[in-house]
Motif scaffolding. Sequence first.
Motif, PDB file in Angstrom:
ATOM      1  N   UNK A  86       0.814  -1.216   0.000  1.00 56.41           N
ATOM      2  CA  UNK A  86       0.000   0.000   0.000  1.00 56.41           C
ATOM      3  C   UNK A  86       0.852   1.274   0.000  1.00 56.41           C
ATOM      4  N   UNK A  87       2.158   1.147   0.179  1.00 58.47           N
ATOM      5  CA  UNK A  87       3.062   2.299   0.180  1.00 58.47           C
ATOM      6  C   UNK A  87       3.969   2.249  -1.033  1.00 58.47           C
ATOM      7  N   UNK A  88       4.460   3.412  -1.447  1.00 64.72           N
ATOM      8  CA  UNK A  88       5.329   3.518  -2.617  1.00 64.72           C
ATOM      9  C   UNK A  88       6.704   2.941  -2.297  1.00 64.72           C
ATOM     10  N   UNK A  89       7.173   2.025  -3.133  1.00 61.69           N
ATOM     11  CA  UNK A  89       8.515   1.467  -3.013  1.00 61.69           C
ATOM     12  C   UNK A  89       9.327   1.971  -4.201  1.00 61.69           C
ATOM     13  N   UNK A  90      10.324   2.806  -3.949  1.00 64.34           N
ATOM     14  CA  UNK A  90      11.089   3.448  -5.027  1.00 64.34           C
ATOM     15  C   UNK A  90      11.810   2.445  -5.911  1.00 64.34           C
ATOM     16  N   UNK A  91      12.130   1.280  -5.401  1.00 61.98           N
ATOM     17  CA  UNK A  91      12.837   0.277  -6.212  1.00 61.98           C
ATOM     18  C   UNK A  91      11.906  -0.451  -7.179  1.00 61.98           C
ATOM     19  N   UNK A  92      10.650  -0.611  -6.815  1.00 61.75           N
ATOM     20  CA  UNK A  92       9.756  -1.484  -7.574  1.00 61.75           C
ATOM     21  C   UNK A  92       8.595  -0.779  -8.256  1.00 61.75           C
ATOM     22  N   UNK A  93       8.220   0.395  -7.793  1.00 60.09           N
ATOM     23  CA  UNK A  93       7.001   1.030  -8.282  1.00 60.09           C
ATOM     24  C   UNK A  93       7.284   2.099  -9.322  1.00 60.09           C
ATOM     25  N   UNK A  94       6.244   2.415 -10.086  1.00 62.41           N
ATOM     26  CA  UNK A  94       6.319   3.396 -11.159  1.00 62.41           C
ATOM     27  C   UNK A  94       5.045   4.207 -11.145  1.00 62.41           C
ATOM     28  N   UNK A  95       5.001   5.450 -11.432  1.00 58.08           N
ATOM     29  CA  UNK A  95       6.108   6.333 -11.815  1.00 58.08           C
ATOM     30  C   UNK A  95       6.881   6.808 -10.588  1.00 58.08           C
ATOM     31  N   UNK A  96       8.143   7.131 -10.787  1.00 57.23           N
ATOM     32  CA  UNK A  96       8.976   7.608  -9.682  1.00 57.23           C
ATOM     33  C   UNK A  96       8.468   8.955  -9.180  1.00 57.23           C
ATOM     34  N   UNK A  97       8.021   9.789 -10.095  1.00 57.43           N
ATOM     35  CA  UNK A  97       7.409  11.075  -9.766  1.00 57.43           C
ATOM     36  C   UNK A  97       6.069  11.134 -10.469  1.00 57.43           C
ATOM     37  N   UNK A  98       5.097  11.776  -9.889  1.00 53.27           N
ATOM     38  CA  UNK A  98       3.827  11.932 -10.586  1.00 53.27           C
ATOM     39  C   UNK A  98       2.630  11.589  -9.732  1.00 53.27           C
ATOM     40  N   UNK A  99       1.541  11.266 -10.404  1.00 57.64           N
ATOM     41  CA  UNK A  99       0.269  11.026  -9.742  1.00 57.64           C
ATOM     42  C   UNK A  99      -0.048   9.541  -9.693  1.00 57.64           C
ATOM     43  N   UNK A 100      -0.709   9.132  -8.630  1.00 60.13           N
ATOM     44  CA  UNK A 100      -1.137   7.749  -8.472  1.00 60.13           C
ATOM     45  C   UNK A 100      -2.131   7.384  -9.576  1.00 60.13           C
ATOM     46  N   UNK A 101      -1.963   6.195 -10.150  1.00 61.40           N
ATOM     47  CA  UNK A 101      -2.813   5.663 -11.224  1.00 61.40           C
ATOM     48  C   UNK A 101      -2.810   6.510 -12.490  1.00 61.40           C
ATOM     49  N   UNK A 102      -1.746   7.235 -12.747  1.00 58.13           N
ATOM     50  CA  UNK A 102      -1.648   8.046 -13.961  1.00 58.13           C
ATOM     51  C   UNK A 102      -1.232   7.167 -15.126  1.00 58.13           C
ATOM     52  N   UNK A 103      -1.942   7.307 -16.242  1.00 59.35           N
ATOM     53  CA  UNK A 103      -1.590   6.604 -17.470  1.00 59.35           C
ATOM     54  C   UNK A 103      -1.278   7.641 -18.527  1.00 59.35           C
ATOM     55  N   UNK A 104      -0.063   7.650 -19.081  1.00 62.09           N
ATOM     56  CA  UNK A 104       0.267   8.655 -20.079  1.00 62.09           C
ATOM     57  C   UNK A 104      -0.564   8.462 -21.341  1.00 62.09           C
ATOM     58  N   UNK A 105      -0.838   9.537 -22.072  1.00 61.24           N
ATOM     59  CA  UNK A 105      -1.628   9.415 -23.295  1.00 61.24           C
ATOM     60  C   UNK A 105      -0.865   8.639 -24.357  1.00 61.24           C
ATOM     61  N   UNK A 106      -1.613   7.970 -25.213  1.00 63.59           N
ATOM     62  CA  UNK A 106      -1.020   7.221 -26.312  1.00 63.59           C
ATOM     63  C   UNK A 106      -0.487   8.194 -27.358  1.00 63.59           C
ATOM     64  N   UNK A 107       0.762   8.061 -27.713  1.00 63.30           N
ATOM     65  CA  UNK A 107       1.374   8.929 -28.705  1.00 63.30           C
ATOM     66  C   UNK A 107       1.474   8.170 -30.023  1.00 63.30           C
ATOM     67  N   UNK A 108       0.947   8.757 -31.084  1.00 59.84           N
ATOM     68  CA  UNK A 108       0.995   8.117 -32.388  1.00 59.84           C
ATOM     69  C   UNK A 108       2.258   8.509 -33.111  1.00 59.84           C
ATOM     70  N   UNK A 109       2.408   8.054 -34.332  1.00 56.82           N
ATOM     71  CA  UNK A 109       3.601   8.337 -35.131  1.00 56.82           C
ATOM     72  C   UNK A 109       3.759   9.820 -35.351  1.00 56.82           C
ATOM     73  N   UNK A 110       2.674  10.547 -35.514  1.00 51.86           N
ATOM     74  CA  UNK A 110       2.743  11.984 -35.779  1.00 51.86           C
ATOM     75  C   UNK A 110       2.825  12.802 -34.493  1.00 51.86           C
ATOM     76  N   UNK A 111       2.733  12.169 -33.341  1.00 47.50           N
ATOM     77  CA  UNK A 111       2.809  12.854 -32.075  1.00 47.50           C
ATOM     78  C   UNK A 111       1.514  13.548 -31.677  1.00 47.50           C
ATOM     79  N   UNK A 112       0.430  13.132 -32.279  1.00 47.14           N
ATOM     80  CA  UNK A 112      -0.872  13.764 -31.996  1.00 47.14           C
ATOM     81  C   UNK A 112      -1.659  12.867 -31.061  1.00 47.14           C
TER      82      UNK A 112
END
Length: 70
Positions: A44-70
């Motif tokens: 239930x706690x953040x473990x810097x060795x095993x968890x991701x993202x190292x910095x940021x928000x809990x349960x954040x999923x980055x947007x899908x980037x296409x070939x054109x970057x849109x």
Amino acid sequence: MRTMCSALTLCIAIALCTANARYVTLPGYAFKTNPKCQRHEPKTRFDARCDWPKLGFKNFTPPLVTVLGI
């Protein structure tokens, strides 16, 4: 031939820059975690060795980037 080489180089660069899929969401874990990692914190706690993202928000999923970057 030059265009083909440029396209191949672009595809390789995109493939190497994609997000790493070793971090997965597991039931009961507060963050995305590497299941093969030896944890030193409770799940239930953040473990810097095993968890991701190292910095940021809990349960954040980055947007899908296409070939054109849109």
